[in-house]
Write a protein that holds these residues in place. Structure first.
Motif, PDB file in Angstrom:
ATOM      1  N   UNK A  66       1.089  -1.603   0.347  1.00 38.16           N
ATOM      2  CA  UNK A  66      -0.191   0.126   0.492  1.00 38.16           C
ATOM      3  C   UNK A  66       0.832   1.549   0.072  1.00 38.16           C
ATOM      4  N   UNK A  67       0.175   2.565  -1.209  1.00 35.48           N
ATOM      5  CA  UNK A  67       1.008   3.693  -0.494  1.00 35.48           C
ATOM      6  C   UNK A  67      -0.172   4.630  -0.101  1.00 35.48           C
ATOM      7  N   UNK A  68      -0.024   5.458   1.019  1.00 38.35           N
ATOM      8  CA  UNK A  68      -0.920   6.531   1.691  1.00 38.35           C
ATOM      9  C   UNK A  68      -0.079   7.257   1.876  1.00 38.35           C
ATOM     10  N   UNK A  69      -1.026   8.611   1.330  1.00 38.89           N
ATOM     11  CA  UNK A  69      -0.556   9.392   1.583  1.00 38.89           C
ATOM     12  C   UNK A  69      -1.185  10.657   2.569  1.00 38.89           C
ATOM     13  N   UNK A  70      -0.491  11.226   3.149  1.00 36.37           N
ATOM     14  CA  UNK A  70      -1.088  12.273   4.475  1.00 36.37           C
ATOM     15  C   UNK A  70      -0.244  13.325   3.845  1.00 36.37           C
ATOM     16  N   UNK A  71      -1.841  14.838   3.421  1.00 33.69           N
ATOM     17  CA  UNK A  71      -0.792  16.117   2.962  1.00 33.69           C
ATOM     18  C   UNK A  71      -1.360  16.957   3.551  1.00 33.69           C
ATOM     19  N   UNK A 137       7.912  15.257   0.779  1.00 33.65           N
ATOM     20  CA  UNK A 137       7.874  16.828  -0.443  1.00 33.65           C
ATOM     21  C   UNK A 137       7.674  17.533   0.670  1.00 33.65           C
ATOM     22  N   UNK A 138       7.799  18.461  -0.209  1.00 29.40           N
ATOM     23  CA  UNK A 138       7.605  20.216   0.529  1.00 29.40           C
ATOM     24  C   UNK A 138       6.968  21.513  -1.053  1.00 29.40           C
ATOM     25  N   UNK A 184       7.043  15.350  -4.826  1.00 28.80           N
ATOM     26  CA  UNK A 184       8.994  15.651  -4.102  1.00 28.80           C
ATOM     27  C   UNK A 184       9.139  14.056  -3.338  1.00 28.80           C
ATOM     28  N   UNK A 185       7.547  13.983  -2.888  1.00 32.84           N
ATOM     29  CA  UNK A 185       7.807  13.037  -2.313  1.00 32.84           C
ATOM     30  C   UNK A 185       8.232  11.499  -2.985  1.00 32.84           C
TER      31      UNK A 185
END
Ligand code: IMP
Length: 198
Positions: A66-71, A137-138, A184-185
């Motif tokens: 799984x890939x999860x993104x919290x942003x 990433x930013x 970036x991430x």
């Protein structure tokens, strides 16, 4: 072909992550393929914690990587808000338009040179039974005085990336995908994949 699940129901995020992983021979599914799974409560107090909660919950349930993104968006003049509460800043359910209005209202009297902000994305990659791997990433920029543009999602219409005059929502998808926090991430994550022969 390997299968990977994106632990998200955010169409904007899913579209971007799919585009950014295009070079890999992957079958990429999302939580729209698993409608029976209830909403995961993001009980963490950092982006890292919430990304890990989403990745581990879904990975252990479905037994797939799984890939999860919290942003989210961090605004200096608002002491870092909306931060981890970006999705539901104006209340439940998530409403991008209301979130943007709330930010613009709170920023109404903030001077032009004090409108600094940044998008943050933390990715958590989880393979059931293994440790979670993070990348982040930013994207630095500033908050506008009004909404502009129709591309992207979330706070894109009120965010101007550093060095640009257009908002993120006025940029083409491919232009956002070069500079975004998520890009970036994912770049960092791809380096990790390469180093680990994956
Ligand atoms: P999450 O689903 O809890 O990670 O919340 C992410 C929220 O942060 C989204 O609903 C948006 O409000 C905001 N956000 C994250 N990435 C972006 C982006 O690339 N553009 C605009 N808003 C974003």
């Amino acid at each position: 072909m390997r299968t990977i699940i994106l632990a998200s129901k955010n169409k904007g995020k899913i579209k971007e992550i799919k585009e950014l992983l295009d070079e890999y021979d992957l079958e990429i599914k999302s939580l729209f393929d698993y409608e029976e799974i209830p909403e995961i409560e993001e009980t963490g107090i950092t982006f890292h914690e919430n990304a890990a909660i989403k990745a581990k919950t879904i990975g252990d349930l479905l037994n797939y990587p799984v890939i999860a993104d919290d942003s989210g968006l961090i605004i200096d003049a608002l002491d870092g808000r909306p931060g981890i509460y970006s999705a539901r800043y104006a209340g439940e359910p998530t409403d991008d338009y209301q979130n943007n209005l709330k930010v613009l209202k709170e920023m109404e009297s903030v001077d032009e040179d004090k409108r600094g902000a940044r998008f943050v994305a933390v990715l958590a990659f989880y393979r059931p039974g293994e440790e979670v791997v993070f990348s982040e990433g930013y994207c630095e920029g500033e908050i506008t005085f009004g909404e502009r543009g129709k591309h992207g999602f979330g706070y894109d219409p009120i965010f101007i990336p550093k060095g640009y005059t257009k908002t993120m929502a006025e940029l083409k998808d491919y232009e956002k995908n070069i500079i975004s926090h998520r890009a970036q991430a994912l770049h960092q994550f791809k380096v990790w994949l390469k180093e680990h022969g994956l």
